[in-house]
Design an enzyme around this catalytic site. Structure first.
Site, PDB file in Angstrom:
ATOM      1  N   ASP A  77      26.300  31.988  38.012  1.00 30.08           N
ATOM      2  CA  ASP A  77      26.289  31.364  39.344  1.00 30.08           C
ATOM      3  C   ASP A  77      25.662  32.261  40.407  1.00 30.08           C
ATOM      4  OD1 ASP A  77      28.331  33.196  39.797  1.00 30.08           O
ATOM      5  OD2 ASP A  77      29.867  31.712  40.275  1.00 30.08           O
ATOM      6  N   ASN A  84      32.309  42.443  48.704  1.00 31.42           N
ATOM      7  CA  ASN A  84      33.036  42.766  47.475  1.00 31.42           C
ATOM      8  C   ASN A  84      32.442  42.041  46.275  1.00 31.42           C
ATOM      9  OD1 ASN A  84      34.976  44.489  46.525  1.00 31.42           O
ATOM     10  ND2 ASN A  84      36.722  43.340  47.307  1.00 31.42           N
ATOM     11  N   GLU A 101      34.416  34.388  31.113  1.00 31.95           N
ATOM     12  CA  GLU A 101      34.437  34.582  32.562  1.00 31.95           C
ATOM     13  C   GLU A 101      34.609  33.289  33.349  1.00 31.95           C
ATOM     14  OE1 GLU A 101      33.738  37.845  34.299  1.00 31.95           O
ATOM     15  OE2 GLU A 101      34.458  38.518  32.347  1.00 31.95           O
ATOM     16  N   GLY A 111      37.468  48.363  46.221  1.00 31.27           N
ATOM     17  CA  GLY A 111      37.722  49.354  45.186  1.00 31.27           C
ATOM     18  C   GLY A 111      36.490  49.732  44.382  1.00 31.27           C
ATOM     19  N   GLY A 112      35.405  48.929  44.486  1.00 31.20           N
ATOM     20  CA  GLY A 112      34.208  49.204  43.693  1.00 31.20           C
ATOM     21  C   GLY A 112      34.481  49.150  42.206  1.00 31.20           C
ATOM     22  N   LEU A 113      35.274  48.164  41.786  1.00 34.95           N
ATOM     23  CA  LEU A 113      35.794  48.131  40.422  1.00 34.95           C
ATOM     24  C   LEU A 113      34.903  47.398  39.425  1.00 34.95           C
ATOM     25  CD1 LEU A 113      39.494  47.237  41.363  1.00 34.95           C
ATOM     26  CD2 LEU A 113      38.631  49.492  40.670  1.00 34.95           C
ATOM     27  N   CYS A 133      31.586  31.559  44.414  1.00 33.03           N
ATOM     28  CA  CYS A 133      32.576  32.376  43.698  1.00 33.03           C
ATOM     29  C   CYS A 133      33.995  32.003  44.110  1.00 33.03           C
ATOM     30  CB  CYS A 133      32.359  33.863  43.999  1.00 33.03           C
ATOM     31  SG  CYS A 133      30.921  34.589  43.196  1.00 33.03           S
ATOM     32  N   HIS A 176      27.067  37.047  36.650  1.00 33.05           N
ATOM     33  CA  HIS A 176      27.460  35.691  36.249  1.00 33.05           C
ATOM     34  C   HIS A 176      26.291  34.745  36.495  1.00 33.05           C
ATOM     35  CE1 HIS A 176      31.846  36.940  37.198  1.00 33.05           C
ATOM     36  NE2 HIS A 176      31.677  36.957  35.893  1.00 33.05           N
TER      37      HIS A 176
END
Length: 433
Positions: free
Chosen positions: A249, A359, A174, A19-21, A365, A247
């Site tokens: 990480d 993604n 997060e 979705g490229g969100l 992750c 993030h």
């Protein structure tokens, strides 16, 4: 070994799509509206879990979240049957439909911040589910993640699952993607590193959003009952965030007494590393990767620092790197140098997680690290652990129910709602949730 680190990976859901969100996540935006393969994604994730389990490292998983989130679409004014809601949303607000179908809960490094019982004042394992309020598609996860964690870590003698922090800008959180714990042994008291991108209103002029706040980090440390002088708070380097390090990480990784960190990870890096060393005491090895060894752009493209650093024996660690690290010349050289160097890393294995990587999420992750004693582990439902039989059950379930190809346009297909519902019902029966 009575105290171990258990990896809880997110089982990738049947609505995995591009979705490229996620603003600031270059891979996510760069693959916007490409065609995904939910089936391949889930099987790649399961293969990585199986690889870890086969090493004798405890491996568990968290199930996907129910999707689409019809209540989210209803809150934006779409009404009627599920099919009518989907059709109207696709026509009028396809961006909201993509959010409602997002499978991003697969990245369980963002599920929660976890402190083991040896660090907490009350001797219990503490979880604070992340509110993920910066990104609308991720903010949907907090409520269901909290329910899932409370279903798994239900024994109040051993576990505390807090409510997420308020979902407002001041306490933007997060999860474990911005948290690292250092210790001599897993059962020993540790030093917990909390990383934030902004303190108050600073960072507002950055290219990409700084997602974690210092206030959130401090509230979590207090709620978990951590000893203040065993905590370190570090601000992300603004350059790193604007280079796509959304993030921590993506720019540093640590395990027990080893810390691999890029030189542009923290805004005040010299102080941060010195404070970590002082609070840890003798024995902390911090390997700073210079930008000339691995440019920020290469760190983001290869996701080297998003590798899993696994303890396989006394003073012995294994790196599980995304296969992209073998294809990036600088990252590949860095791996080779680490294997030749004076550090606990004795081997590196490259894994194919391209569906997740495209993604915006690598090996680290996909997992939430939870340090558990023997008694704490025994208090968990056995169904969440990946055994040989469970692995094959899940692979067969994926092959039965997941589409091999999913384009953003396919989200308009009302039959997808029923497909996912059937799949999730079968999974819940299998797991006993």
């Amino acid at each position: 070994m009575t105290t171990v680190e258990v990896n809880f990976d997110g089982l990738i859901g049947p609505t995995h799509h591009y979705g490229g969100l996620s603003a600031g996540n270059l891979a996510s935006v760069g693959h916007r509206h490409a065609i995904s393969s939910p089936r391949k994604a889930a099987l790649q994730g399961l293969a990585k879990m199986k690889r870890v389990a086969d090493m004798g490292i405890p491996q568990a998983f968290l199930p996907p979240h129910p999707r689409p989130d019809l209540s989210f679409l209803s809150s934006h004014g779409f009404t009627g049957s599920p099919g009518e809601i989907i059709t109207a949303a696709h026509k009028e607000r396809p961006d909201l439909l993509s959010i409602a179908y997002s499978a991003s809960a697969m990245w369980t490094a963002n599920a929660a911040t976890v402190s083991p019982s040896s660090d907490c004042a009350d001797g219990r394992v503490h979880f604070t589910p992340a509110n993920l309020q910066t990104m609308p598609h991720r903010a949907l996860e907090a409520e269901h993640t909290t329910k899932t964690l409370r279903a798994i870590f239900h024994d109040s003698n051993h576990f505390v699952v807090h409510d997420p922090l308020p979902g407002v800008a001041e306490t933007s959180d997060e999860g474990a993607a911005n948290h690292t714990r250092f210790c001599r042994e897993y059962h020993s008291p540790g030093v917990e590193l909390f990383v934030y991108g902004r303190d108050g209103d600073d960072g507002a002029d950055q290219r990409y959003p700084a997602r974690q706040t210092r206030a959130a980090c401090e509230e979590i440390a207090s709620a978990h009952g951590l000893v203040p002088d065993r905590c370190v708070f570090a601000r992300q380097h603004p350059w790193a965030i604007d280079a796509g390090v959304f993030h921590n990480d993506v720019i540093s990784v640590g395990n027990q007494a080893l810390h691999l960190v890029h030189e542009f990870a923290f805004a005040d890096q010299e102080r941060v590393l010195a404070e970590l060393a002082e609070r840890f005491g003798p024995g902390l090895q911090q390997i700073v990767v210079r930008d000339e060894e691995l440019k920020l752009a290469d760190a983001v493209q290869s996701y080297f620092f998003n590798s899993q650093l696994l303890q396989t024996g006394p003073q012995q660690m294994l790196l599980i790197c995304p296969i992209e690290c073998s294809e990036n010349a600088a990252a590949n050289r860095l791996v080779a140098n680490l294997l030749r160097g004076d550090n606990p890393i004795f081997d590196c294995q490259f894994v194919d997680l391209r569906e997740s990587m495209q993604n915006g999420g690598g090996p680290a992750c996909l997992r939430l690290r939870v340090v558990l004693t023997k008694e704490e582990r025994a208090a968990l439902p056995s169904g969440v652990f990946l055994t040989e039989d469970r692995y094959h059950q899940l692979c067969n379930w994926v092959r039965r129910h997941y589409r091999d190809r999913l384009a953003v346009e396919d989200l308009a297909d009302a039959s997808l709602v029923d497909e996912v519902a059937v799949a999730m019902h079968e999974l819940n029966q299998m797991l006993g949730f």
